[in-house]
Design a protein around this motif. Structure first.
Motif, mmCIF file in Angstrom:
data_model
loop_
_atom_site.group_PDB
_atom_site.id
_atom_site.type_symbol
_atom_site.label_atom_id
_atom_site.label_comp_id
_atom_site.label_asym_id
_atom_site.label_seq_id
_atom_site.Cartn_x
_atom_site.Cartn_y
_atom_site.Cartn_z
ATOM 1 N N TRP A 107 13.088 23.013 -30.131
ATOM 2 C CA TRP A 107 13.874 24.226 -29.899
ATOM 3 C C TRP A 107 15.221 24.203 -30.597
ATOM 4 O O TRP A 107 15.838 25.250 -30.794
ATOM 5 N N ASP A 108 15.701 23.032 -30.962
ATOM 6 C CA ASP A 108 17.004 22.929 -31.628
ATOM 7 C C ASP A 108 17.008 21.631 -32.421
ATOM 8 O O ASP A 108 17.099 20.548 -31.845
ATOM 9 N N VAL A 109 16.921 21.730 -33.752
ATOM 10 C CA VAL A 109 16.796 20.522 -34.575
ATOM 11 C C VAL A 109 18.070 19.696 -34.572
ATOM 12 O O VAL A 109 18.061 18.544 -35.017
ATOM 13 N N SER A 110 19.176 20.250 -34.051
ATOM 14 C CA SER A 110 20.407 19.461 -33.951
ATOM 15 C C SER A 110 20.385 18.526 -32.744
ATOM 16 O O SER A 110 21.268 17.684 -32.600
ATOM 17 N N LEU A 111 19.361 18.681 -31.893
ATOM 18 C CA LEU A 111 19.203 17.848 -30.704
ATOM 19 C C LEU A 111 17.941 17.015 -30.823
ATOM 20 O O LEU A 111 17.037 17.328 -31.605
ATOM 21 N N GLN A 112 17.851 15.952 -29.998
ATOM 22 C CA GLN A 112 16.699 15.066 -30.015
ATOM 23 C C GLN A 112 15.724 15.392 -28.887
ATOM 24 O O GLN A 112 16.136 15.752 -27.786
ATOM 25 N N HIS A 113 14.459 15.249 -29.203
ATOM 26 C CA HIS A 113 13.419 15.248 -28.172
ATOM 27 C C HIS A 113 13.664 14.057 -27.256
ATOM 28 O O HIS A 113 14.173 13.021 -27.677
ATOM 29 N N GLY A 114 13.302 14.159 -25.971
ATOM 30 C CA GLY A 114 13.598 13.097 -25.028
ATOM 31 C C GLY A 114 12.791 11.826 -25.216
ATOM 32 O O GLY A 114 13.188 10.761 -24.726
ATOM 33 N N GLY A 115 11.652 11.903 -25.920
ATOM 34 C CA GLY A 115 10.787 10.737 -26.050
ATOM 35 C C GLY A 115 11.387 9.562 -26.798
ATOM 36 O O GLY A 115 11.422 8.431 -26.273
ATOM 37 N N PRO A 116 11.869 9.769 -28.029
ATOM 38 C CA PRO A 116 12.441 8.629 -28.763
ATOM 39 C C PRO A 116 13.638 7.974 -28.072
ATOM 40 O O PRO A 116 13.708 6.737 -28.017
ATOM 41 N N PRO A 117 14.613 8.738 -27.506
ATOM 42 C CA PRO A 117 15.701 8.060 -26.778
ATOM 43 C C PRO A 117 15.203 7.253 -25.579
ATOM 44 O O PRO A 117 15.737 6.182 -25.287
ATOM 45 N N THR A 118 14.185 7.771 -24.879
ATOM 46 C CA THR A 118 13.608 7.017 -23.766
ATOM 47 C C THR A 118 13.062 5.682 -24.241
ATOM 48 O O THR A 118 13.299 4.628 -23.628
ATOM 49 N N ALA A 119 12.320 5.703 -25.340
ATOM 50 C CA ALA A 119 11.752 4.474 -25.888
ATOM 51 C C ALA A 119 12.847 3.531 -26.375
ATOM 52 O O ALA A 119 12.726 2.308 -26.237
ATOM 53 N N LEU A 120 13.936 4.085 -26.928
ATOM 54 C CA LEU A 120 15.018 3.243 -27.415
ATOM 55 C C LEU A 120 15.725 2.540 -26.257
ATOM 56 O O LEU A 120 16.120 1.368 -26.375
ATOM 57 N N LEU A 121 15.862 3.218 -25.119
ATOM 58 C CA LEU A 121 16.446 2.576 -23.944
ATOM 59 C C LEU A 121 15.512 1.503 -23.389
ATOM 60 O O LEU A 121 15.968 0.448 -22.939
ATOM 61 N N ALA A 122 14.205 1.760 -23.424
ATOM 62 C CA ALA A 122 13.260 0.724 -23.001
ATOM 63 C C ALA A 122 13.359 -0.496 -23.907
ATOM 64 O O ALA A 122 13.271 -1.639 -23.435
ATOM 65 N N ARG A 123 13.551 -0.274 -25.194
ATOM 66 C CA ARG A 123 13.754 -1.384 -26.143
ATOM 67 C C ARG A 123 14.974 -2.208 -25.738
ATOM 68 O O ARG A 123 14.951 -3.443 -25.735
ATOM 69 N N GLY A 165 22.438 15.716 -20.609
ATOM 70 C CA GLY A 165 22.699 16.887 -21.435
ATOM 71 C C GLY A 165 21.900 16.772 -22.714
ATOM 72 O O GLY A 165 21.092 15.859 -22.884
ATOM 73 N N GLY A 166 22.102 17.722 -23.623
ATOM 74 C CA GLY A 166 21.442 17.645 -24.914
ATOM 75 C C GLY A 166 21.862 16.390 -25.666
ATOM 76 O O GLY A 166 23.034 15.991 -25.633
ATOM 77 N N ILE A 167 20.917 15.754 -26.337
ATOM 78 C CA ILE A 167 21.188 14.510 -27.065
ATOM 79 C C ILE A 167 21.358 14.857 -28.539
ATOM 80 O O ILE A 167 20.380 15.204 -29.210
ATOM 81 N N PRO A 168 22.570 14.795 -29.078
ATOM 82 C CA PRO A 168 22.772 15.230 -30.464
ATOM 83 C C PRO A 168 22.178 14.266 -31.483
ATOM 84 O O PRO A 168 22.044 13.067 -31.222
ATOM 85 N N GLN A 169 21.846 14.797 -32.631
ATOM 86 C CA GLN A 169 21.446 13.966 -33.756
ATOM 87 C C GLN A 169 22.659 13.191 -34.275
ATOM 88 O O GLN A 169 23.812 13.586 -34.064
ATOM 89 N N GLY A 170 22.401 12.085 -34.962
ATOM 90 C CA GLY A 170 23.487 11.324 -35.563
ATOM 91 C C GLY A 170 23.536 9.894 -35.070
ATOM 92 O O GLY A 170 22.528 9.303 -34.706
ATOM 93 N N ARG A 171 24.738 9.325 -35.039
ATOM 94 C CA ARG A 171 24.944 7.924 -34.688
ATOM 95 C C ARG A 171 24.910 7.752 -33.168
ATOM 96 O O ARG A 171 25.597 8.477 -32.437
ATOM 97 N N ILE A 172 24.112 6.807 -32.700
ATOM 98 C CA ILE A 172 24.030 6.513 -31.278
ATOM 99 C C ILE A 172 24.072 5.003 -31.081
ATOM 100 O O ILE A 172 23.850 4.233 -32.019
ATOM 101 N N ARG A 173 24.340 4.583 -29.852
ATOM 102 C CA ARG A 173 24.281 3.161 -29.536
ATOM 103 C C ARG A 173 23.722 2.975 -28.136
ATOM 104 O O ARG A 173 23.823 3.876 -27.282
ATOM 105 N N THR A 174 23.139 1.806 -27.901
ATOM 106 C CA THR A 174 22.579 1.491 -26.591
ATOM 107 C C THR A 174 23.195 0.207 -26.060
ATOM 108 O O THR A 174 23.675 -0.636 -26.822
ATOM 109 N N GLN A 175 23.178 0.059 -24.748
ATOM 110 C CA GLN A 175 23.602 -1.170 -24.098
ATOM 111 C C GLN A 175 22.827 -1.319 -22.802
ATOM 112 O O GLN A 175 22.403 -0.319 -22.208
ATOM 113 N N ALA A 176 22.605 -2.554 -22.378
ATOM 114 C CA ALA A 176 21.824 -2.805 -21.168
ATOM 115 C C ALA A 176 22.376 -4.015 -20.444
ATOM 116 O O ALA A 176 22.996 -4.899 -21.050
ATOM 117 N N ARG A 177 22.134 -4.072 -19.128
ATOM 118 C CA ARG A 177 22.576 -5.202 -18.331
ATOM 119 C C ARG A 177 21.669 -5.359 -17.117
ATOM 120 O O ARG A 177 21.133 -4.374 -16.591
#
Length: 266
Positions: free
Chosen positions: A26-42, A64-76
């Motif tokens: 619906w908006d190519v400037s935002l991300q589908h929820g699937g890849p970010p979910t998998a990246l957090l599982a990683r 909220g909407g997940i924008p395209q571009g640079r992102i980072r993850t962290q886990a504990r």
């Protein structure tokens, strides 16, 4: 076939650049929820990994909407344990917290319960012999990055039809460039598609917003192909829930649930 080498390209320690393969329909400037979910599982899998302690449940909250571009993850690890432990992860985009996840890791012992194992319910055969025509949602044409990054072979329904769907899926590209995606990562790349596959009202006229996703994992797939059985129910007050299962040729892999806000588009 996808024109993109991966959903994300690594640019540093736990930092990534999203590619058009993550694009929302619906908006190519935002991300589908699937890849970010998998990246957090990683990120969770890489956080103090323990032998025989796979993820048994992961819940992901989209803030909220997940924008395209640079992102980072962290886990504990927030609740360590020898048999059960809780891990939390975050995904940041443009300096803001965009997605939060929590996962329970539970120890598994191969063969420990073989004498009480539930008989497998097997999915229907994979349609073949080749790919099906790629017809997406109304208003979404060729070139939808996320759609092309996954092969979809429908047994029942389709993106352009309303109601429950049964479809075989295969992730075509890595989650992170230069890495072989883990089996759980491949599963979670497609899990957030539950509500889109099985919508009960036209998505051009209605908003279908899943603020969270919960996946309860029985096991990870042993092959690239996964069978998605998805359905959505909507109440008279506008509350909805998308629910489904993923299976492979050995039986159940996981159960999926997504509460939904369903509202007319203004």
């Amino acid at each position: 076939m996808s024109d993109h080498e991966a959903f994300y390209l690594p640019v540093g320690d736990d930092e990534f650049e999203s590619t058009p393969a993550t694009a929302s329909p619906w908006d190519v400037s935002l991300q589908h929820g699937g890849p970010p979910t998998a990246l957090l599982a990683r990120a969770i899998e890489h956080c103090d990994p323990g032998e025989g302690m796979p993820i048994a449940r992961i819940s992901v909250d989209f803030l909220g909407g997940i924008p395209q571009g640079r992102i980072r993850t962290q886990a504990r690890v927030v609740r360590p344990g020898k048999r059960v432990e809780l891990v939390e992860a975050e995904l940041w985009a443009n300096g803001k917290l965009a997605v939060r996840a929590s996962a329970w890791r539970i120890r598994q012992e191969p063969g420990a319960t073989a004498h009480v194992a539930t008989p497998a319910v097997l999915p229907p055969p994979l349609p073949g012999p080749g790919p099906q025509p790629e017809i997406y949602f109304e208003g979404v044409g060729d070139g939808w990055g996320y759609g092309e990054a996954i092969e979809w072979r429908f047994v029942e329904s389709g993106f352009d039809r309303l109601g429950p769907a049964k479809v075989w899926t295969r992730v075509r590209i890595p989650l992170v460039g230069g890495e072989e995606p883990g089996a759980l990562q491949r599963m979670l790349i497609v899990a957030d598609s539950c509500n889109g596959l099985s919508g009960e009202v036209p998505l051009t006229e209605w908003l279908f917003i899943p603020p969270t996703l919960t996946v309860i994992v029985q096991r990870v797939p042993g092959s690239p192909w996964m069978f998605f059985d998805a359905a959505t129910t909507i109440g008279p007050d506008g509350a909805g829930i998308a629910h489904g299962t993923l299976s492979d040729d050995r039986g159940l892999l996981c159960r999926i649930a997504q509460p939904l806000l369903v509202a007319p588009r203004s």
